[in-house]
Design a protein around this motif. Structure first.
Motif, PDB file in Angstrom:
ATOM      1  N   SER A 136      -4.331  -3.217 -53.757  1.00  0.00           N
ATOM      2  CA  SER A 136      -3.275  -4.007 -53.319  1.00  0.00           C
ATOM      3  C   SER A 136      -2.930  -4.034 -51.546  1.00  0.00           C
ATOM      4  N   GLN A 193       1.778   1.936 -61.680  1.00  0.00           N
ATOM      5  CA  GLN A 193       1.025   0.680 -61.939  1.00  0.00           C
ATOM      6  C   GLN A 193       1.348   0.235 -63.317  1.00  0.00           C
ATOM      7  N   GLY A 230       1.073  -3.732 -62.732  1.00  0.00           N
ATOM      8  CA  GLY A 230       0.122  -4.039 -61.723  1.00  0.00           C
ATOM      9  C   GLY A 230       0.493  -3.431 -60.366  1.00  0.00           C
ATOM     10  N   GLU A 261       0.516  -4.292 -57.376  1.00  0.00           N
ATOM     11  CA  GLU A 261       1.058  -5.333 -56.466  1.00  0.00           C
ATOM     12  C   GLU A 261       2.023  -5.851 -56.986  1.00  0.00           C
ATOM     13  N   GLN A 262       2.481  -5.448 -58.107  1.00  0.00           N
ATOM     14  CA  GLN A 262       3.958  -6.143 -58.606  1.00  0.00           C
ATOM     15  C   GLN A 262       5.226  -5.327 -58.374  1.00  0.00           C
ATOM     16  N   SER A 302      -9.164  -2.386 -65.474  1.00  0.00           N
ATOM     17  CA  SER A 302      -8.390  -1.597 -64.536  1.00  0.00           C
ATOM     18  C   SER A 302      -7.623  -0.657 -65.033  1.00  0.00           C
ATOM     19  N   ASP A 303      -7.150  -0.607 -66.314  1.00  0.00           N
ATOM     20  CA  ASP A 303      -6.376   0.491 -66.887  1.00  0.00           C
ATOM     21  C   ASP A 303      -7.333   1.529 -67.418  1.00  0.00           C
TER      22      ASP A 303
END
Length: 498
Positions: A46, A170, A175, A177-178, A303-304
């Motif tokens: 991020s 996250q 996410g 970046e959220q 990702s997870d």
């Protein structure tokens, strides 16, 4: 009705609990070390997107720059601890880390993020020096290895806590970046939550007694006797104080000049400590924890799944550290290091071999056959061998291998070397990975093999030795202390050889 001797047994048990308690308090600095080392793991992608970091070398520098702060903090921590005391340096480290957590979380650009990370690094570097020195100085020799291992236990718990909090934040935001809370992205909260352990560490440090060796060095024998009696469980307090005085010149301030010797400008024991620190990092352990999410993505995890696997790896690290704590005072430091070097050599070799059967780069790596399984097994075996040996044992040795006269300064130099080595490995991994992961893990494999040779020839066994028995002018040959040209004062006869 109590039986004869029962009160003494109760007293011993109470005293043991107290020394464990203050050792845990000091080791919380290691928690900050571990937390900060891995909190960047969940935020790095991020940060790249947020600040447009397209250059791999510069991105590696942003990740690793905190380690330069660590090196500086470690370098000056010894002299600060000698002048102002171990406890005040711990409190200062907690304050700096607290400030760094908020600064990093609210960074408006990559340059101020780097500044806040360096400030956090100063705190971690200082804590990394003070904790093992303090624990070694308050611990009875019989339990010093186990108590010294609490530093590494705190580190791996910090790693686990950082990876777990990163994953939770996250997932909560959908996410990294959220946006999460109050309009701040999840990756920012990953840094902000570090303020909590910083606050706990600072409050805990304020309740710790000062090191008896620092107190004796400052001429406060009465307070030193109280600490030795109440916390360390010493029964012959005056004799212990006399032993400390025999190795400390209370009128002489320690300085880096005390480390000078005939071996390339330094005392042999200082070089041994520096190389221990360097090898601990050059086997590449922090690549697993800084870049583990990226690594697991490279073997096909989403990702997870990558986050979850990184967290499981850190749990494994915690478990094997417990094993190390149970073994370090039973089978010794040197044997554990030899076992660890052998295991790391084999497991890193597995990873290098596995990636030689892979194609692609970055997140698009694909393996032929079952080589992805070999890579995963190798990575986790590496964590097991490191976590059970080199992780905790190096910190134990660094805390106890120096004589009183140069402990703080010697440990500061060794810890600074460790942080510089950590910086070099962390920053070069993206470059190594561009060359090829086979090259990267091949390099770490060679370092593991060299560490095996180094331990066999140059690392002494310190199990059961009193700190007052350590001597800074001796040399080491095949794990035994060897008489130097300046004599063998303070060394037990059974630790000398021709």
């Amino acid at each position: 009705m109590s039986t004869p001797g029962s009160s003494g047994a109760v007293a011993d048990k109470r005293l043991n609990r107290r020394v464990v308690g203050i050792s845990i308090g000091a080791a919380l600095g290691g928690f900050l070390f571990g937390f900060d080392s891995s909190v960047i793991n969940g935020a790095v992608d991020s940060i790249r997107d947020q600040f447009g970091l397209d250059n791999d070398t510069f991105a590696g520098f942003v990740v690793a720059i905190a380690l330069l702060g660590c090196a500086v903090g470690a370098w000056f921590a010894g002299s600060l601890a000698n002048r102002y005391g171990r406890i005040r340096v711990m409190v200062l480290a907690a304050v700096l880390f607290f400030v760094s957590a908020f600064g990093s979380g609210f960074a408006f650009g990559v340059w101020d993020l780097m500044l806040w990370r360096v400030i956090g690094g100063l705190a971690i570097g200082a804590a990394s020096v003070i904790a093992p020195a303090y624990i070694a100085e308050v611990s009875p020799s019989k339990y010093r290895g186990r108590l010294g291992s609490l530093q590494q236990m705190a580190i791996v718990l910090g790693i686990f806590a950082a990876l777990l909090s990163d994953q939770l934040l996250q997932n909560s935001a959908g996410g990294a970046e959220q946006d999460l809370w109050f309009g701040q992205e999840a990756w920012r909260w990953m840094f902000l939550v570090a303020a909590v352990p910083a606050l706990i560490y600072g409050l805990a440090a304020l309740k710790l007694p000062e090191s008896p060796r620092y107190l004796v060095n400052k001429g406060d024998d009465e307070q030193a006797a109280e600490v030795l009696r109440v916390f360390s469980g010493e029964t012959d307090v005056q004799s212990k104080i006399d032993d400390i005085k025999s190795t400390i010149d209370v009128e002489e301030k320690q300085s880096l000049g005390d480390l000078r010797g005939s071996a390339w400008g330094l005392k042999p024991i200082v070089w041994t400590a520096i190389l221990l620190s360097v090898f601990q990092q050059f086997v590449g352990i922090n690549v697993i924890f800084y870049y583990s999410t990226t690594l697991w993505k490279s073997v096909g995890f989403d990702s997870d799944q990558a986050f979850l696997t990184s967290t499981i790896t850190s749990v494994t690290n915690v478990v094997v550290t417990v094993i190390a704590i149970l073994l370090v005072d039973k089978i010794g430091r040197r044997l554990l290091l030899l076992i660890g070097s052998t295991g790391m050599f084999v497991s890193l070799g597995m990873m290098a071999l596995a990636f030689s059967h892979a194609s692609g780069s970055g997140d698009a790596v694909s393996f032929s056959g079952s080589w992805d399984t070999v890579a995963i097994v190798g990575a986790n075996a590496f964590v097991v061998f490191f976590g059970a040996t080199w992780g905790p044992v190096v910190w134990v040795l660094l805390g106890e291998m120096f004589p009183n006269r140069i402990r703080a300064t010697g440990l500061a130099v060794a810890a600074a070397a460790q942080w510089i080595a950590n910086f070099a490995i962390t920053m070069t991994f993206p470059v190594f990975a561009d060359i090829g992961l086979t090259f990267a893990y091949g390099f770490y494999t060679v370092m593991a093999l060299l560490s095996l040779v180094f331990v066999f020839f140059r690392v002494p066994e310190t199990k059961g030795m009193e700190l007052e028995d350590m001597h800074d002018d001796v040399r080491v040959k095949r794990g035994k202390f060897v008489a130097s040209t300046v004599g063998t004062a303070g060394l037990p006869d059974d630790r000398l050889t021709d």
